[in-house]
Design an enzyme around this catalytic site. Structure first.
Site, PDB file in Angstrom:
ATOM      1  N   LYS A 253      -2.038   5.541  -4.575  1.00 41.77           N
ATOM      2  CA  LYS A 253      -2.978   5.993  -3.538  1.00 41.77           C
ATOM      3  C   LYS A 253      -4.365   6.266  -4.091  1.00 41.77           C
ATOM      4  O   LYS A 253      -5.333   6.359  -3.349  1.00 41.77           O
ATOM      5  CB  LYS A 253      -2.449   7.264  -2.875  1.00 41.77           C
ATOM      6  CG  LYS A 253      -1.213   6.996  -2.027  1.00 41.77           C
ATOM      7  CD  LYS A 253      -0.711   8.275  -1.417  1.00 41.77           C
ATOM      8  CE  LYS A 253       0.556   8.051  -0.622  1.00 41.77           C
ATOM      9  NZ  LYS A 253       0.388   7.150   0.508  1.00 41.77           N
TER      10      LYS A 253
ATOM     11  N   ASN B  57      -5.750  -0.662   7.503  1.00 40.91           N
ATOM     12  CA  ASN B  57      -4.484  -0.076   7.942  1.00 40.91           C
ATOM     13  C   ASN B  57      -4.711   0.788   9.185  1.00 40.91           C
ATOM     14  O   ASN B  57      -5.219   1.892   9.087  1.00 40.91           O
ATOM     15  CB  ASN B  57      -3.911   0.761   6.786  1.00 40.91           C
ATOM     16  CG  ASN B  57      -2.766   1.663   7.222  1.00 40.91           C
ATOM     17  OD1 ASN B  57      -2.129   1.410   8.243  1.00 40.91           O
ATOM     18  ND2 ASN B  57      -2.510   2.713   6.465  1.00 40.91           N
TER      19      ASN B  57
ATOM     20  N   SER C 221      -0.435   3.442  10.272  1.00 43.77           N
ATOM     21  CA  SER C 221       0.382   4.503   9.672  1.00 43.77           C
ATOM     22  C   SER C 221       0.861   5.459  10.748  1.00 43.77           C
ATOM     23  O   SER C 221       0.027   6.037  11.455  1.00 43.77           O
ATOM     24  CB  SER C 221      -0.431   5.300   8.649  1.00 43.77           C
ATOM     25  OG  SER C 221      -0.495   4.597   7.459  1.00 43.77           O
TER      26      SER C 221
ATOM     27  N   GLY D 154      12.216   0.156   3.958  1.00 39.78           N
ATOM     28  CA  GLY D 154      13.391  -0.289   3.207  1.00 39.78           C
ATOM     29  C   GLY D 154      14.279  -1.211   4.021  1.00 39.78           C
ATOM     30  O   GLY D 154      13.876  -1.719   5.077  1.00 39.78           O
TER      31      GLY D 154
ATOM     32  N   ALA E 256       0.833  -1.212   0.000  1.00 36.90           N
ATOM     33  CA  ALA E 256       0.000   0.000   0.000  1.00 36.90           C
ATOM     34  C   ALA E 256       0.859   1.249   0.000  1.00 36.90           C
ATOM     35  O   ALA E 256       1.956   1.271   0.562  1.00 36.90           O
ATOM     36  CB  ALA E 256      -0.884  -0.002   1.242  1.00 36.90           C
TER      37      ALA E 256
ATOM     38  N   TYR F  69       7.732  -2.295  -1.520  1.00 39.52           N
ATOM     39  CA  TYR F  69       7.502  -0.905  -1.888  1.00 39.52           C
ATOM     40  C   TYR F  69       8.854  -0.216  -2.119  1.00 39.52           C
ATOM     41  O   TYR F  69       9.222   0.129  -3.241  1.00 39.52           O
ATOM     42  CB  TYR F  69       6.688  -0.194  -0.800  1.00 39.52           C
ATOM     43  CG  TYR F  69       6.284   1.235  -1.142  1.00 39.52           C
ATOM     44  CD1 TYR F  69       7.043   2.034  -1.986  1.00 39.52           C
ATOM     45  CD2 TYR F  69       5.123   1.778  -0.626  1.00 39.52           C
ATOM     46  CE1 TYR F  69       6.667   3.321  -2.311  1.00 39.52           C
ATOM     47  CE2 TYR F  69       4.728   3.076  -0.937  1.00 39.52           C
ATOM     48  CZ  TYR F  69       5.518   3.845  -1.777  1.00 39.52           C
ATOM     49  OH  TYR F  69       5.146   5.122  -2.088  1.00 39.52           O
TER      50      TYR F  69
HETATM   51  C1  LIG Z   1       6.026   6.817   0.667  1.00 41.24           C
HETATM   52  C2  LIG Z   1       5.321   5.700   1.370  1.00 41.24           C
HETATM   53  C3  LIG Z   1       3.942   5.764   1.557  1.00 41.24           C
HETATM   54  C4  LIG Z   1       3.266   4.722   2.210  1.00 41.24           C
HETATM   55  N1  LIG Z   1       1.915   4.787   2.342  1.00 41.24           N
HETATM   56  C5  LIG Z   1       1.246   3.779   2.931  1.00 41.24           C
HETATM   57  C6  LIG Z   1      -0.176   3.780   3.016  1.00 41.24           C
HETATM   58  O1  LIG Z   1      -0.848   4.686   2.524  1.00 41.24           O
HETATM   59  N2  LIG Z   1      -0.778   2.732   3.657  1.00 41.24           N
HETATM   60  C7  LIG Z   1      -0.081   1.688   4.183  1.00 41.24           C
HETATM   61  O2  LIG Z   1      -0.674   0.755   4.738  1.00 41.24           O
HETATM   62  N3  LIG Z   1       1.281   1.642   4.105  1.00 41.24           N
HETATM   63  C8  LIG Z   1       1.932   2.650   3.476  1.00 41.24           C
HETATM   64  N4  LIG Z   1       3.305   2.600   3.376  1.00 41.24           N
HETATM   65  C9  LIG Z   1       4.027   1.471   3.994  1.00 41.24           C
HETATM   66  C10 LIG Z   1       4.314   0.346   2.986  1.00 41.24           C
HETATM   67  O3  LIG Z   1       3.127  -0.218   2.489  1.00 41.24           O
HETATM   68  C11 LIG Z   1       5.169  -0.760   3.645  1.00 41.24           C
HETATM   69  O4  LIG Z   1       4.440  -1.332   4.713  1.00 41.24           O
HETATM   70  C12 LIG Z   1       6.495  -0.238   4.181  1.00 41.24           C
HETATM   71  O5  LIG Z   1       7.040   0.724   3.310  1.00 41.24           O
HETATM   72  C13 LIG Z   1       7.516  -1.356   4.392  1.00 41.24           C
HETATM   73  O6  LIG Z   1       7.799  -2.016   3.179  1.00 41.24           O
HETATM   74  P1  LIG Z   1       9.105  -1.678   2.274  1.00 41.24           P
HETATM   75  O7  LIG Z   1      10.284  -1.713   3.189  1.00 41.24           O
HETATM   76  O8  LIG Z   1       9.104  -2.735   1.202  1.00 41.24           O
HETATM   77  O9  LIG Z   1       8.871  -0.324   1.724  1.00 41.24           O
HETATM   78  C14 LIG Z   1       3.996   3.613   2.718  1.00 41.24           C
HETATM   79  C15 LIG Z   1       5.384   3.559   2.529  1.00 41.24           C
HETATM   80  C16 LIG Z   1       6.052   4.575   1.868  1.00 41.24           C
HETATM   81  C17 LIG Z   1       7.538   4.470   1.681  1.00 41.24           C
END
Ligand SMILES: Cc1cc2nc3c(=O)[nH]c(=O)nc-3n(C[C@H](O)[C@H](O)[C@H](O)COP(=O)(O)O)c2cc1C
Length: 338
Positions: free
Chosen positions: A67, A167, A170, A253, A63, A303
């Site tokens: 968006k 969710n 956040s 990350g 997610a 992500y």
């Molecule tokens: C810029 C950005 C915006 C995000 N927005 C959301 C969101 O709207 N809803 C959500 O559940 N997680 C959101 N996340 C979290 C990601 O879905 C994910 O749980 C988190 O980044 C860890 O995964 P990754 O290390 O692969 O990025 C966001 C992450 C980033 C970097």
């Protein structure tokens, strides 16, 4: 199952790295429209039966990137087995003031987007156009500050998505933290169960968050006891970040991976085989994904890896997963699960 020829998008991705991160995100999303599908069979080994049906592969987009729900079809063409769109709230939100994303050493991001989104009604219209073209399950992520708002979003999404991810984790919607209290959470779960029209996942914060840890552990037990399908672990970890307008944000990350793995172990201990788990947090390679599968995840999501490694990452993970499984003498991911 078609994935894409990605040489040009991969070059564009390198150029985007020269932009500030939010502009790079926006431009990347705009450019994804030009990704052309090309047939490439996803090997049998990397297909898996999950809470969303048979996924080829069980790798989803997490997610937060799409968006508005407008790009799910193009994003699915990168090779994802499912796409999570949102998070959305009942009413539109502008999000926080910029700067609200920064890069950090070690393939990490810190964001305080503040859940900017077009609101339920516009999102549903976007999904109605885009989701059928995606050809893969689309999961709608919903956020809110009380059980009533989340339930309204859940009901309003009926027929627009294959599943819903709730969710409550956040860092930039701190008001949502109140829903983790046992009484409010039970109310949410009861109302969701009564209104049930599709499989649901609960997105949890890293259990390293000492402010929420005990409440989340109780909540996941309630979630599993009600027979709800899935848990997505983990959201970002709040950290101080003076470069952001808010002064803090959610870390994602590479550095998040150890917190994700710890959370996975603990969740499995608490819920047993009760729910399927989607692992997310610092997954960049097939090896990372395999580690999560071995700890009992049924799917993985990415992500930040997409932002750092570019659009060919999903295809690379599919190829590498198949190779690794063969090397280990396994006929499918199923055999890697505990
Ligand atoms: C810029 C950005 C915006 C995000 N927005 C959301 C969101 O709207 N809803 C959500 O559940 N997680 C959101 N996340 C979290 C990601 O879905 C994910 O749980 C988190 O980044 C860890 O995964 P990754 O290390 O692969 O990025 C966001 C992450 C980033 C970097």
């Amino acid at each position: 199952m078609a994935v894409t020829s990605l040489a040009l998008p991969q070059i564009a991705h390198r150029l985007l790295r020269l932009l500030p991160p939010e502009e790079a995100h926006r431009a990347g999303l705009a450019l994804v429209k030009f990704v052309k599908p090309q047939r490439l069979e996803v090997p049998e080994e990397v297909m898996l039966e999950t809470w969303l049906g048979r996924l080829a592969p069980p790798i989803g987009l997490a997610a937060g990137l799409d968006k508005t729900g407008e790009r799910v079809a193009h994003l699915s063409a990168l090779g994802f087995g499912y796409v999570v769109a949102g998070s959305i709230t009942l009413a539109p939100r502008a999000g926080n003031r910029r700067p609200r994303i920064v890069r950090r050493e070690g393939e990490a991001l810190v964001n305080a987007m503040g859940l900017p989104n077009p609101g339920l009604d516009a999102f549903v219209k976007n999904l109605a156009r885009a989701a059928p073209a995606a050809g893969v399950p689309v999961v709608a992520s919903v956020a809110g500050t009380d059980p009533g708002e989340i339930l309204k979003c859940y009901l309003g999404l009926r027929g627009a998505a294959s599943g819903v991810e709730v969710n409550l984790s956040s860092p930039s919607l701190s008001e949502a933290a109140a829903i983790w209290s046992e009484e409010m959470f039970r109310l949410l779960v009861e109302r969701l169960s009564e209104a049930k029209w599709c499989p649901v996942a609960l997105k949890v914060p890293p259990l390293a968050r000492s402010d929420l840890r005990e409440l989340v552990l109780k909540a996941v037990k309630i979630w599993a006891d009600f027979g709800l399908e899935s848990i997505t672990a983990v959201n970002t970890l709040p950290v101080p970040e003076p470069r952001l307008s808010t002064g803090f944000g959610g870390l994602s990350g590479r550095p998040l991976k150890k917190y994700m793995l710890e959370s996975l172990r603990e969740l499995r201990r608490i819920i047993g085989d009760g729910c399927e788990i989607n692992a997310v947090g610092g997954i960049f390679t097939a090896e990372d994904a395999l580690q999560a599968f071995e700890l009992g995840a049924k799917t993985v999501q990415i992500y930040t890896a997409l932002a750092y490694r570019g659009p060919s990452i999903v295809r690379q993970m599919i190829t590498d997963l198949a190779k690794t499984l063969r090397k280990l003498g396994m006929r499918s991911i199923e055999e890697a699960l505990p």
